[in-house]
Enzyme design. Structure first.
Site, short mmCIF file in Angstrom:
data_model
loop_
_atom_site.label_atom_id
_atom_site.label_comp_id
_atom_site.label_asym_id
_atom_site.label_seq_id
_atom_site.Cartn_x
_atom_site.Cartn_y
_atom_site.Cartn_z
N HIS A 17 13.87 -7.64 24.26
CA HIS A 17 13.87 -6.97 25.94
C HIS A 17 13.45 -5.75 25.88
O HIS A 17 14.27 -4.40 25.89
CB HIS A 17 15.70 -7.09 26.91
CG HIS A 17 15.41 -6.71 28.31
ND1 HIS A 17 15.96 -7.17 29.31
CD2 HIS A 17 14.81 -5.37 28.54
CE1 HIS A 17 16.01 -6.61 30.12
NE2 HIS A 17 15.42 -5.94 29.83
N HIS A 19 9.99 -3.96 27.31
CA HIS A 19 8.99 -3.75 28.89
C HIS A 19 7.91 -3.02 27.94
O HIS A 19 7.86 -2.05 27.64
CB HIS A 19 9.45 -3.31 29.72
CG HIS A 19 10.04 -4.18 30.77
ND1 HIS A 19 9.67 -4.79 31.58
CD2 HIS A 19 11.62 -4.18 30.15
CE1 HIS A 19 10.64 -5.67 31.80
NE2 HIS A 19 12.52 -4.46 31.35
N HIS A 197 15.27 -11.21 34.77
CA HIS A 197 16.56 -10.10 34.78
C HIS A 197 17.68 -10.92 36.14
O HIS A 197 17.09 -10.76 36.75
CB HIS A 197 15.37 -8.42 35.74
CG HIS A 197 15.36 -8.55 34.31
ND1 HIS A 197 13.76 -8.75 33.46
CD2 HIS A 197 14.93 -6.82 33.66
CE1 HIS A 197 13.53 -7.62 32.52
NE2 HIS A 197 14.49 -6.83 32.92
N GLU A 200 21.49 -6.87 36.58
CA GLU A 200 21.74 -5.62 36.56
C GLU A 200 22.44 -4.73 37.39
O GLU A 200 23.51 -4.48 37.43
CB GLU A 200 20.22 -5.31 36.48
CG GLU A 200 19.75 -3.88 35.24
CD GLU A 200 18.24 -3.27 35.42
OE1 GLU A 200 17.75 -4.66 35.33
OE2 GLU A 200 18.13 -2.22 34.58
N ASP A 278 14.76 -2.09 26.00
CA ASP A 278 14.39 -2.18 27.80
C ASP A 278 13.22 -1.40 27.60
O ASP A 278 12.16 -1.47 27.55
CB ASP A 278 15.42 -1.78 28.52
CG ASP A 278 15.67 -2.82 30.27
OD1 ASP A 278 14.46 -3.10 30.20
OD2 ASP A 278 16.16 -2.11 31.11
N ASP A 279 13.31 0.08 27.96
CA ASP A 279 11.61 0.87 28.86
C ASP A 279 12.10 2.30 27.57
O ASP A 279 12.83 3.78 28.12
CB ASP A 279 11.66 0.99 30.13
CG ASP A 279 11.53 0.36 30.73
OD1 ASP A 279 10.54 -0.48 30.80
OD2 ASP A 279 12.64 -0.75 31.63
N1 HPA Z 1 14.84 -3.81 34.76
C1 HPA Z 1 14.31 -4.75 36.27
N2 HPA Z 1 13.05 -4.14 36.16
C2 HPA Z 1 12.11 -3.45 35.19
C3 HPA Z 1 13.18 -2.86 34.04
C4 HPA Z 1 14.42 -3.16 34.81
O1 HPA Z 1 15.00 -2.27 33.93
N3 HPA Z 1 11.87 -2.02 33.68
C5 HPA Z 1 11.06 -2.51 33.75
N4 HPA Z 1 11.30 -3.33 34.79
ZN ZN Z 2 13.74 -4.83 31.71
#
Ligand code: HPA
Ligand code: ZN
Length: 340
Positions: A17, A19, A197, A200, A278-279
């Site tokens: 996971h 991006h 996703h 969350e 994630d990021d």
């Molecule tokens: N959630 C939803 N969209 C996203 C995320 C995330 O954690 N990171 C980049 N786009």
């Molecule tokens: Zn994500």
């Protein structure tokens, strides 16, 4: 403890996971802004870091889409992806399944092929020079209409060989998975593996919908599934993997403190939970830092870390043959530690 942290640093890892646009480090953002003559509301690295103070997913997404504005040429997408590959090579990552957000670029007038070309060229070089295998997953932005997702899918169908799966990301609340039923059906018919996703920020019902309607094969995040015991039982029984992102959850206030992160609960419930970043540029850590932080906060033991490491392999989209090679390598590492 120190030994456990050394184990975490050295163990071969798979990341499921991530991006790619979320790996844009402030230094590269400023460099690309200069190179491409893009005006940013930031002048210094400190200005950028000061903007990374999020209260929720929506706050983050605004900063994330703004950061993307410096990515213009094929070389920019190559440089972005290559920087991530070099970074995680140093963290002993051997396999990655990464997202990209083409609509974040095509909406700004950047060609789909420019984006995909730069990313895939770096991934191919990463495979050859760094021995990192990869799968690429194209996400649809859920705050945009399904029609726009269909246009994006048309591009992906032209480039079928380079894109393994489709995902769904961006703002979650108010954008249920069922809005994308038809485009996911079309994507599956064209051979793309579906993920989304869900859970969350959105309710457990979004997770069930993603399973039932989008027919996803992996759940990205999924934290709020824990509010529904029947759903937890269903996911555990299916063996489906969940890509959990501890530092992301902390920074976006999905959890108020890492000591209350549900990762151990997930493992105890028999869920195939994995640890991911994630990021990483926005959330303060790559995969190793995510493992270290959550190990410390929850006092995870060696067996739990090993389980998480193995889950990333079994929960990946590698072929059965690739999985068994990776599991053998992982188990050999565990047996040889601390002497390998
Ligand atoms: N959630 C939803 N969209 C996203 C995320 C995330 O954690 N990171 C980049 N786009
Ligand atoms: Zn994500």
């Amino acid at each position: 403890m120190t030994d456990l942290h050394t184990f975490i640093r050295e163990m071969p890892k798979a990341e499921l996971h991530l991006h790619i646009e979320g790996t844009l480090e402030p230094e590269l953002m400023l460099e690309l802004a200069r190179r491409n003559d893009v005006q940013l509301p930031y002048e210094t690295l400190d200005d950028i870091r000061a903007a990374y103070d999020f209260n929720c997913l929506e706050d983050f997404l605004q900063v994330y889409y703004l950061g993307m504005s410096v990515l213009i040429t094929e070389r920019d997408f190559f440089d972005l992806t290559w920087a991530y590959l070099e970074k995680v090579k140093g963290q002993n990552v051997t396999h990655i399944e990464i997202f990209f957000d083409p609509q974040g670029h095509t909406e700004r007038g950047i060609g789909f092929d420019t984006v995909l070309g730069g990313i895939t060229r770096a991934l191919e070089q990463g495979n050859k020079e760094l021995a990192i295998t990869s799968r690429l997953i194209m996400c649809f932005l859920r705050h945009l209409p399904e029609e726009a997702a269909f246009d994006t899918l048309d591009h992906a169908c032209r480039c079928r060989d380079y894109i393994f799966g489709v995902g769904l990301d961006s703002s979650e609340l108010g954008y249920p998975p069922e809005n994308f039923t038809r485009v996911f059906a079309a994507a599956r018919e064209n051979g793309f593996t579906p993920v989304a996703h869900a859970g969350e920020e959105g309710p457990p019902g979004y997770v069930s919908q993603a399973l039932d309607v989008l027919k996803i094969e992996r759940i990205d995040h999924g934290n709020r599934a824990l509010e529904d015991p029947a759903l937890v039982h269903r996911i555990a029984a299916s063996g489906m993997a969940m890509t959990v992102c501890p530092l992301s959850n902390l920074r976006l206030k999905v959890v108020d403190d890492l000591t209350r992160h549900p990762l151990r609960q997930m493992l105890d419930a028999g869920l195939c939970a994995t640890v991911n970043s994630d990021d990483p540029s926005y959330f303060g850590g790559y995969i190793t830092e995510n493992f270290l932080a959550v190990q410390t906060a929850l006092s995870l033991d060696l067996a739990e870390i090993v389980q998480l490491g193995r889950n990333a392999i079994t929960g990946s989209f590698m072929s059965q043959a690739e999985k068994s090679i990776s599991l053998d390598r992982f188990d050999a590492f565990c047996q040889g530690f601390p002497n390998n």
